[in-house]
Design a protein around this motif. Structure first.
Motif, mmCIF file in Angstrom:
data_model
loop_
_atom_site.group_PDB
_atom_site.id
_atom_site.type_symbol
_atom_site.label_atom_id
_atom_site.label_comp_id
_atom_site.label_asym_id
_atom_site.label_seq_id
_atom_site.Cartn_x
_atom_site.Cartn_y
_atom_site.Cartn_z
ATOM 1 N N CYS A 1 0.858 -1.188 0.000
ATOM 2 C CA CYS A 1 0.000 0.000 0.000
ATOM 3 C C CYS A 1 0.889 1.230 0.000
ATOM 4 C CB CYS A 1 -0.920 0.001 1.222
ATOM 5 S SG CYS A 1 -2.041 -1.404 1.248
ATOM 6 N N SER A 2 1.063 1.823 -1.165
ATOM 7 C CA SER A 2 2.024 2.905 -1.263
ATOM 8 C C SER A 2 1.398 4.268 -1.546
ATOM 9 C CB SER A 2 3.049 2.583 -2.353
ATOM 10 O OG SER A 2 2.393 2.417 -3.596
ATOM 11 N N ALA A 3 0.091 4.352 -1.721
ATOM 12 C CA ALA A 3 -0.529 5.642 -2.027
ATOM 13 C C ALA A 3 -0.698 6.459 -0.753
ATOM 14 C CB ALA A 3 -1.880 5.445 -2.697
ATOM 15 N N ASP A 4 -0.246 7.697 -0.804
ATOM 16 C CA ASP A 4 -0.478 8.644 0.283
ATOM 17 C C ASP A 4 -1.803 9.372 0.069
ATOM 18 O OD1 ASP A 4 1.472 8.638 2.248
ATOM 19 O OD2 ASP A 4 2.823 9.936 1.130
ATOM 20 N N PHE A 5 -2.022 9.753 -1.182
ATOM 21 C CA PHE A 5 -3.178 10.562 -1.537
ATOM 22 C C PHE A 5 -3.793 10.030 -2.821
ATOM 23 C CE2 PHE A 5 -0.326 13.344 0.770
ATOM 24 C CZ PHE A 5 -1.180 13.973 1.656
ATOM 25 N N VAL A 6 -5.042 10.354 -3.018
ATOM 26 C CA VAL A 6 -5.658 10.244 -4.334
ATOM 27 C C VAL A 6 -6.093 11.652 -4.709
ATOM 28 C CG1 VAL A 6 -6.334 7.816 -4.171
ATOM 29 C CG2 VAL A 6 -7.925 9.580 -3.398
ATOM 30 N N ARG A 7 -6.095 11.919 -6.009
ATOM 31 C CA ARG A 7 -6.411 13.263 -6.498
ATOM 32 C C ARG A 7 -7.587 13.198 -7.457
ATOM 33 N NH1 ARG A 7 -5.122 15.560 -11.099
ATOM 34 N NH2 ARG A 7 -3.515 14.021 -11.593
ATOM 35 N N ASP A 8 -8.539 14.087 -7.235
ATOM 36 C CA ASP A 8 -9.673 14.243 -8.129
ATOM 37 C C ASP A 8 -9.166 14.929 -9.397
ATOM 38 O OD1 ASP A 8 -11.902 15.803 -9.383
ATOM 39 O OD2 ASP A 8 -13.071 14.872 -7.789
ATOM 40 N N ILE A 9 -9.334 14.298 -10.541
ATOM 41 C CA ILE A 9 -8.801 14.820 -11.797
ATOM 42 C C ILE A 9 -9.385 16.184 -12.139
ATOM 43 C CG2 ILE A 9 -8.735 14.441 -14.301
ATOM 44 C CD1 ILE A 9 -8.612 11.408 -13.666
ATOM 45 N N ALA A 10 -10.689 16.356 -12.006
ATOM 46 C CA ALA A 10 -11.342 17.597 -12.421
ATOM 47 C C ALA A 10 -11.068 18.755 -11.464
ATOM 48 C CB ALA A 10 -12.843 17.383 -12.567
ATOM 49 N N SER A 11 -11.160 18.509 -10.167
ATOM 50 C CA SER A 11 -11.019 19.607 -9.203
ATOM 51 C C SER A 11 -9.595 19.775 -8.687
ATOM 52 C CB SER A 11 -11.939 19.371 -7.997
ATOM 53 O OG SER A 11 -11.448 18.295 -7.207
ATOM 54 N N GLY A 12 -8.795 18.727 -8.813
ATOM 55 C CA GLY A 12 -7.441 18.766 -8.261
ATOM 56 C C GLY A 12 -7.396 18.492 -6.765
ATOM 57 N N MET A 13 -8.557 18.321 -6.150
ATOM 58 C CA MET A 13 -8.599 18.083 -4.707
ATOM 59 C C MET A 13 -7.906 16.771 -4.357
ATOM 60 S SD MET A 13 -11.781 18.518 -2.222
ATOM 61 C CE MET A 13 -11.613 18.318 -0.488
ATOM 62 N N ARG A 14 -7.099 16.824 -3.292
ATOM 63 C CA ARG A 14 -6.396 15.635 -2.821
ATOM 64 C C ARG A 14 -7.074 15.103 -1.569
ATOM 65 N NH1 ARG A 14 -0.109 15.874 -2.947
ATOM 66 N NH2 ARG A 14 -0.492 15.886 -0.727
ATOM 67 N N TYR A 15 -7.108 13.776 -1.489
ATOM 68 C CA TYR A 15 -7.691 13.099 -0.336
ATOM 69 C C TYR A 15 -6.623 12.179 0.243
ATOM 70 C CZ TYR A 15 -12.114 14.536 -2.441
ATOM 71 O OH TYR A 15 -13.148 15.258 -2.975
ATOM 72 N N CYS A 16 -6.416 12.263 1.538
ATOM 73 C CA CYS A 16 -5.457 11.403 2.203
ATOM 74 C C CYS A 16 -6.043 9.993 2.317
ATOM 75 C CB CYS A 16 -5.119 11.944 3.584
ATOM 76 S SG CYS A 16 -3.901 10.929 4.449
ATOM 77 N N VAL A 17 -5.286 9.010 1.883
ATOM 78 C CA VAL A 17 -5.745 7.625 1.964
ATOM 79 C C VAL A 17 -4.705 6.741 2.659
ATOM 80 C CG1 VAL A 17 -7.298 7.776 -0.017
ATOM 81 C CG2 VAL A 17 -4.908 7.093 -0.370
ATOM 82 N N HIS A 18 -3.826 7.369 3.426
ATOM 83 C CA HIS A 18 -2.742 6.640 4.091
ATOM 84 C C HIS A 18 -2.866 6.798 5.599
ATOM 85 C CE1 HIS A 18 1.267 4.852 4.341
ATOM 86 N NE2 HIS A 18 1.490 5.694 5.320
ATOM 87 N N LEU A 19 -2.952 5.675 6.275
ATOM 88 C CA LEU A 19 -2.973 5.681 7.736
ATOM 89 C C LEU A 19 -1.531 5.656 8.247
ATOM 90 C CD1 LEU A 19 -5.687 2.929 8.272
ATOM 91 C CD2 LEU A 19 -5.981 5.398 8.604
ATOM 92 N N ASP A 20 -1.254 6.409 9.312
ATOM 93 C CA ASP A 20 0.088 6.388 9.891
ATOM 94 C C ASP A 20 0.454 4.998 10.384
ATOM 95 O OD1 ASP A 20 0.547 9.060 9.368
ATOM 96 O OD2 ASP A 20 -0.255 9.713 11.307
ATOM 97 N N ALA A 21 -0.521 4.293 10.929
ATOM 98 C CA ALA A 21 -0.307 2.925 11.401
ATOM 99 C C ALA A 21 -1.443 2.059 10.877
ATOM 100 C CB ALA A 21 -0.280 2.880 12.928
ATOM 101 N N PRO A 22 -1.133 0.848 10.421
ATOM 102 C CA PRO A 22 -2.211 -0.022 9.929
ATOM 103 C C PRO A 22 -3.086 -0.480 11.089
ATOM 104 C CG PRO A 22 -0.151 -1.223 9.985
ATOM 105 C CD PRO A 22 0.177 0.199 10.347
#
Length: 186
Positions: A50-71
């Motif tokens: 699991c290497s993604a920190d963020f996902v980005r909305d293509i149209a708005s550019g908004m980033r969403y955090c999808v990485h937990l500090d600890a599983p």
């Protein structure tokens, strides 16, 4: 071209930068005037699956955090399902007016009916061209969800050939907008 052929997928392979392929396609289509919506992953340098920190909305550019500090206890994956759900919720209203939907991948959350699964479902229900990736690990769940996708080679030429075959024309777009406007007044 059959509706199901609007669903295209690239098989993720070791050492392949699928997100760069998707981002390049989305950027090119947007530059050409297409309404591109979707979610792309932005990876970090963390070791592991699991290497993604963020996902980005293509149209708005908004980033969403999808990485937990600890599983979560007993898990090794740092993926934050809540972050993926939030990103998906922000995307759903954009799909109806899109020319094409690009989703980072059909992964473990989507295989369980979570994450971006509602966006996959909405894109297909709206008849939108959909481009994504899937790994061998989730292939069975993907094929249960989309049994007859177009399989693309992981290169820009294959992606562009598919897009040229499925992209809505200006005439088609105007008809769709007129139909939406006519039903909005009813």
């Amino acid at each position: 071209m059959a509706e199901q052929n609007k669903v295209a997928v690239i098989a993720n392979r070791e050492g392949q930068d699928s997100q760069a392929l998707l981002a390049g396609a989305a950027e090119g289509w947007r530059a050409a005037g297409a309404r591109v919506v979707g979610i792309l992953a932005q990876d970090n340098d963390t070791e592991g699956m699991c290497s993604a920190d963020f996902v980005r909305d293509i149209a708005s550019g908004m980033r969403y955090c999808v990485h937990l500090d600890a599983p979560p206890p007993g898990k090794t994956c740092h993926l934050d399902a809540g972050g993926m759900d939030e990103a998906c919720a922000g995307l759903l209203d954009q799909i109806v007016s899109a020319d094409v939907v690009v989703l980072s991948k059909f992964g473990k959350l989507e295989a369980m009916g979570q994450g971006l699964r509602p966006a996959f479902t909405a894109a297909i229900a709206e008849g939108k061209p959909l481009l994504t990736t899937v790994s061998a690990r989730h292939l069975e769940a993907w094929l249960a969800f989309a049994p007859a996708p177009v399989w693309l080679e992981p290169d820009g030429v294959s992606i562009e050939r598919w897009w040229q075959a499925v992209k809505p024309g200006i005439h088609h777009r105007e008809q769709a907008e007129a139909a939406r406007g006519a039903t909005a007044g009813v």
